[in-house]
Design a protein around this motif. Structure first.
Motif, PDB file in Angstrom:
ATOM      1  N   MET A 247       0.813  -1.204   0.000  1.00 42.55           N
ATOM      2  CA  MET A 247       0.000   0.000   0.000  1.00 42.55           C
ATOM      3  C   MET A 247       0.850   1.260   0.000  1.00 42.55           C
ATOM      4  SD  MET A 247      -3.101   0.854   2.631  1.00 42.55           S
ATOM      5  CE  MET A 247      -3.998   2.389   2.555  1.00 42.55           C
ATOM      6  N   MET A 248       2.137   1.118   0.384  1.00 39.03           N
ATOM      7  CA  MET A 248       3.087   2.234   0.378  1.00 39.03           C
ATOM      8  C   MET A 248       2.659   3.352   1.325  1.00 39.03           C
ATOM      9  SD  MET A 248       3.919   2.254  -3.722  1.00 39.03           S
ATOM     10  CE  MET A 248       2.187   2.070  -4.126  1.00 39.03           C
ATOM     11  N   GLY A 249       2.189   2.933   2.491  1.00 39.06           N
ATOM     12  CA  GLY A 249       1.754   3.873   3.505  1.00 39.06           C
ATOM     13  C   GLY A 249       2.642   3.822   4.732  1.00 39.06           C
ATOM     14  N   PRO A 250       2.159   4.364   5.848  1.00 41.20           N
ATOM     15  CA  PRO A 250       2.976   4.447   7.062  1.00 41.20           C
ATOM     16  C   PRO A 250       3.106   3.100   7.763  1.00 41.20           C
ATOM     17  CG  PRO A 250       0.768   5.253   7.487  1.00 41.20           C
ATOM     18  CD  PRO A 250       0.842   4.995   6.009  1.00 41.20           C
ATOM     19  N   LEU A 251       4.125   3.016   8.618  1.00 42.71           N
ATOM     20  CA  LEU A 251       4.297   1.844   9.460  1.00 42.71           C
ATOM     21  C   LEU A 251       3.201   1.798  10.522  1.00 42.71           C
ATOM     22  CD1 LEU A 251       8.142   2.161  10.023  1.00 42.71           C
ATOM     23  CD2 LEU A 251       7.032   0.374   8.681  1.00 42.71           C
ATOM     24  N   GLU A 252       2.961   0.593  11.013  1.00 47.94           N
ATOM     25  CA  GLU A 252       2.010   0.358  12.104  1.00 47.94           C
ATOM     26  C   GLU A 252       0.602   0.832  11.779  1.00 47.94           C
ATOM     27  OE1 GLU A 252       3.253   1.351  16.025  1.00 47.94           O
ATOM     28  OE2 GLU A 252       5.153   0.293  15.859  1.00 47.94           O
ATOM     29  N   GLY A 253       0.153   0.473  10.588  1.00 50.38           N
ATOM     30  CA  GLY A 253      -1.237   0.651  10.201  1.00 50.38           C
ATOM     31  C   GLY A 253      -1.749  -0.666   9.652  1.00 50.38           C
ATOM     32  N   GLY A 254      -2.901  -1.093  10.103  1.00 54.74           N
ATOM     33  CA  GLY A 254      -3.426  -2.366   9.631  1.00 54.74           C
ATOM     34  C   GLY A 254      -4.935  -2.393   9.642  1.00 54.74           C
ATOM     35  N   VAL A 255      -5.487  -3.419   9.012  1.00 56.89           N
ATOM     36  CA  VAL A 255      -6.925  -3.578   8.857  1.00 56.89           C
ATOM     37  C   VAL A 255      -7.302  -5.019   9.162  1.00 56.89           C
ATOM     38  CG1 VAL A 255      -8.848  -3.518   7.217  1.00 56.89           C
ATOM     39  CG2 VAL A 255      -7.084  -1.759   7.118  1.00 56.89           C
ATOM     40  N   LEU A 256      -8.389  -5.181   9.895  1.00 55.46           N
ATOM     41  CA  LEU A 256      -8.997  -6.494  10.075  1.00 55.46           C
ATOM     42  C   LEU A 256     -10.449  -6.407   9.636  1.00 55.46           C
ATOM     43  CD1 LEU A 256      -9.127  -9.430  11.133  1.00 55.46           C
ATOM     44  CD2 LEU A 256      -9.731  -8.467  13.381  1.00 55.46           C
ATOM     45  N   TYR A 257     -10.823  -7.250   8.677  1.00 53.84           N
ATOM     46  CA  TYR A 257     -12.220  -7.397   8.269  1.00 53.84           C
ATOM     47  C   TYR A 257     -12.792  -8.624   8.959  1.00 53.84           C
ATOM     48  CZ  TYR A 257     -15.922  -9.508   5.416  1.00 53.84           C
ATOM     49  OH  TYR A 257     -17.075 -10.124   4.995  1.00 53.84           O
ATOM     50  N   VAL A 258     -13.979  -8.484   9.524  1.00 54.87           N
ATOM     51  CA  VAL A 258     -14.707  -9.626  10.076  1.00 54.87           C
ATOM     52  C   VAL A 258     -16.144  -9.550   9.564  1.00 54.87           C
ATOM     53  CG1 VAL A 258     -15.421 -10.889  12.134  1.00 54.87           C
ATOM     54  CG2 VAL A 258     -13.274  -9.598  12.164  1.00 54.87           C
ATOM     55  N   ARG A 259     -16.574 -10.575   8.888  1.00 50.47           N
ATOM     56  CA  ARG A 259     -17.919 -10.628   8.311  1.00 50.47           C
ATOM     57  C   ARG A 259     -18.956 -10.399   9.405  1.00 50.47           C
ATOM     58  NH1 ARG A 259     -21.579 -14.909   6.939  1.00 50.47           N
ATOM     59  NH2 ARG A 259     -20.188 -16.359   8.022  1.00 50.47           N
ATOM     60  N   ARG A 260     -19.914  -9.529   9.124  1.00 53.26           N
ATOM     61  CA  ARG A 260     -20.895  -9.118  10.146  1.00 53.26           C
ATOM     62  C   ARG A 260     -21.569 -10.323  10.790  1.00 53.26           C
ATOM     63  NH1 ARG A 260     -22.250  -6.349  13.907  1.00 53.26           N
ATOM     64  NH2 ARG A 260     -23.679  -4.583  13.887  1.00 53.26           N
ATOM     65  N   GLU A 261     -21.946 -11.306   9.984  1.00 53.40           N
ATOM     66  CA  GLU A 261     -22.659 -12.467  10.508  1.00 53.40           C
ATOM     67  C   GLU A 261     -21.782 -13.355  11.381  1.00 53.40           C
ATOM     68  OE1 GLU A 261     -24.587 -10.953   6.856  1.00 53.40           O
ATOM     69  OE2 GLU A 261     -22.531 -11.495   7.391  1.00 53.40           O
ATOM     70  N   GLY A 262     -20.467 -13.171  11.268  1.00 56.20           N
ATOM     71  CA  GLY A 262     -19.561 -14.021  12.048  1.00 56.20           C
ATOM     72  C   GLY A 262     -18.974 -13.352  13.273  1.00 56.20           C
ATOM     73  N   GLN A 263     -19.314 -12.089  13.512  1.00 56.36           N
ATOM     74  CA  GLN A 263     -18.670 -11.366  14.604  1.00 56.36           C
ATOM     75  C   GLN A 263     -18.998 -11.935  15.975  1.00 56.36           C
ATOM     76  OE1 GLN A 263     -19.378  -7.135  14.047  1.00 56.36           O
ATOM     77  NE2 GLN A 263     -18.431  -7.167  12.011  1.00 56.36           N
ATOM     78  N   ALA A 264     -20.154 -12.560  16.128  1.00 49.68           N
ATOM     79  CA  ALA A 264     -20.498 -13.172  17.417  1.00 49.68           C
ATOM     80  C   ALA A 264     -19.605 -14.374  17.717  1.00 49.68           C
ATOM     81  CB  ALA A 264     -21.966 -13.608  17.414  1.00 49.68           C
ATOM     82  N   GLN A 265     -19.014 -14.964  16.662  1.00 52.29           N
ATOM     83  CA  GLN A 265     -18.145 -16.127  16.860  1.00 52.29           C
ATOM     84  C   GLN A 265     -16.688 -15.751  17.114  1.00 52.29           C
ATOM     85  OE1 GLN A 265     -18.686 -19.232  13.777  1.00 52.29           O
ATOM     86  NE2 GLN A 265     -20.338 -17.926  12.992  1.00 52.29           N
TER      87      GLN A 265
END
Length: 412
Positions: A247-265
């Protein structure tokens, strides 16, 4: 001068520049022939950087935005000034979610893909005896963390050997189909291998996992930032990414995607103060995975500036260029006497990570030769039981730089 005269003059200048460029030594020509992309980076002009899989050189605009905002933050770290950061975080989640065709409620802002992977590894609900499938291509951030959890909780890990020379996506999918049992509860994969550049067919594997309720996680450390991502189409339950690589961006940046239907798990691994919460109700969204204590708030502004720079190029164009430069690098390696490409050449299974082995040669000495003689930055690696060199070119690299590497390797 007429417009036609200006065009003729311009063509003459370009032709003259090409003649001068052709007369330059190869190293000088490679250094001077980078595309306009190089001008947007802080990367020193004499360095030939082929290590995006580790750290990507950042956009000047992103670093400048980070520095400006850090100065403003430190000049006024009051709670009143910092009210801007939850708003910025909301806007950034919305922007990132749009790029991946998901909702902002499914995005958590973390510090890197390793942290995102760990949240998924430690948070998914399992019990003793449950099976988890990994591969021998997994990054240590999932492989080693799973080993730790399995030893503590009595889980069964299956580390699936996947041929580095796979000839079709279906042969890879068939390996997973054969490995899944009624006790399989999760599959964690690197979307693209950081060692061989193999791209795993997540969407086809998801056709096996979703009907059985098996959690599918994609480690996107090597795809996030250059590969267009449609996460619902991929069928993953969770996915990770970092801002400091492709992505050629700054250090210590990240993303976590969690599917809405699975967030309870999937439970968070830590709950501290929600610095970026604008509403307590958001603890029912993926934001619960980012409650990790005080953060580098100005980083939000830097990531946003990075997205501005990428959007100016265009997602489709970034992907096209990344595949193209990877193909050029791979073709060079395949033609190079004494080198063997460790990895598949099958279209659809290959990304811009290219890993050659050099039979009978000292790989570390070759890497040192590339640096001392050409300031070429690569990574040492090991693949298919062989010591290798990993090249990970990106859209700021040029064909002349690849020619320089070919010349240096031929003399190594």
């Amino acid at each position: 001068m007429t417009d036609r005269g200006k065009d003729v003059s311009r063509r003459g200048l370009l032709q003259a520049a090409a003649v001068v460029g052709a007369a330059l030594p190869l190293a000088a020509r490679a250094a001077s022939s980078g595309n306009a992309m190089r001008d947007q980076l802080l990367l020193a002009p004499d360095i030939h950087y082929f290590n995006a899989a580790n750290i990507g050189p950042a956009f000047r605009s992103a670093i400048a935005a980070h520095e400006r905002e850090t100065q403003a933050f430190q000049a006024n770290p009051s709670p009143q000034y910092r009210t801007r950061y939850p708003v910025a975080a909301d806007a950034l989640r919305a922007r990132l979610s749009k790029r991946m065709n998901v909702s902002a409620q499914e995005i958590a802002l973390v510090r890197n893909s390793s942290e995102a992977n760990t949240v998924a590894v430690r948070g998914v609900a399992l019990k003793a005896g449950d099976e988890v499938i990994l591969t021998d291509h997994n990054h240590p951030s999932t492989l080693e963390t799973w080993k730790l959890r399995a030893a503590r909780e009595g889980l069964v890990l299956k580390i699936l050997p996947v041929p580095v020379y796979a000839t079709s996506a279906q042969t890879v999918v068939d390996l997973f189909a054969a490995a899944i049992t009624p006790r399989t509860r999760a599959i964690f994969l690197s979307h693209m291998s950081n060692v061989t550049g193999m791209i795993f067919p997540l969407a086809q594997i998801a056709q096996l996992t979703r009907p059985k309720g098996i959690w599918l996680h994609g480690d996107g450390a090597q795809t996030f930032g250059w590969l267009r991502l449609d996460l619902p189409a991929l069928g993953v339950d969770s996915y990770s990414g970092s801002t400091h690589k492709w992505m050629m961006g700054p250090l210590e940046g990240g993303v976590l995607y969690v599917r809405r239907e699975g967030q309870a798990q999937l439970q968070p691994i830590m709950l501290s103060h929600g610095y970026w919460l604008t509403d307590e109700k958001n603890l029912d969204t993926a934001q619960k995975y980012e409650i990790l204590g005080q953060r580098d708030d100005p980083k939000l502004i830097a990531i946003d500036a990075t997205l501005d720079a990428l959007d100016a190029i265009g997602e489709a164009e970034v992907e096209r260029r990344a595949f193209a430069i990877g193909d050029q690098m791979r073709d060079m390696v395949l033609r190079l006497p004494g080198a063997k490409l460790v990895g598949t050449t099958t279209k659809g299974l290959t990304g811009p990570v290219i890993t050659p082995a050099f039979s009978g040669k000292d790989v570390l000495a070759i890497r040192d030769h590339l640096w001392t003689q050409g300031k070429v930055v690569v990574a040492p690696s090991k693949a298919d039981g062989k010591p290798t060199i990993r090249f990970s070119p990106h859209i700021y690299n040029s064909a002349d730089e690849i020619a320089l590497i070919a010349d240096l390797l031929a003399k190594a």
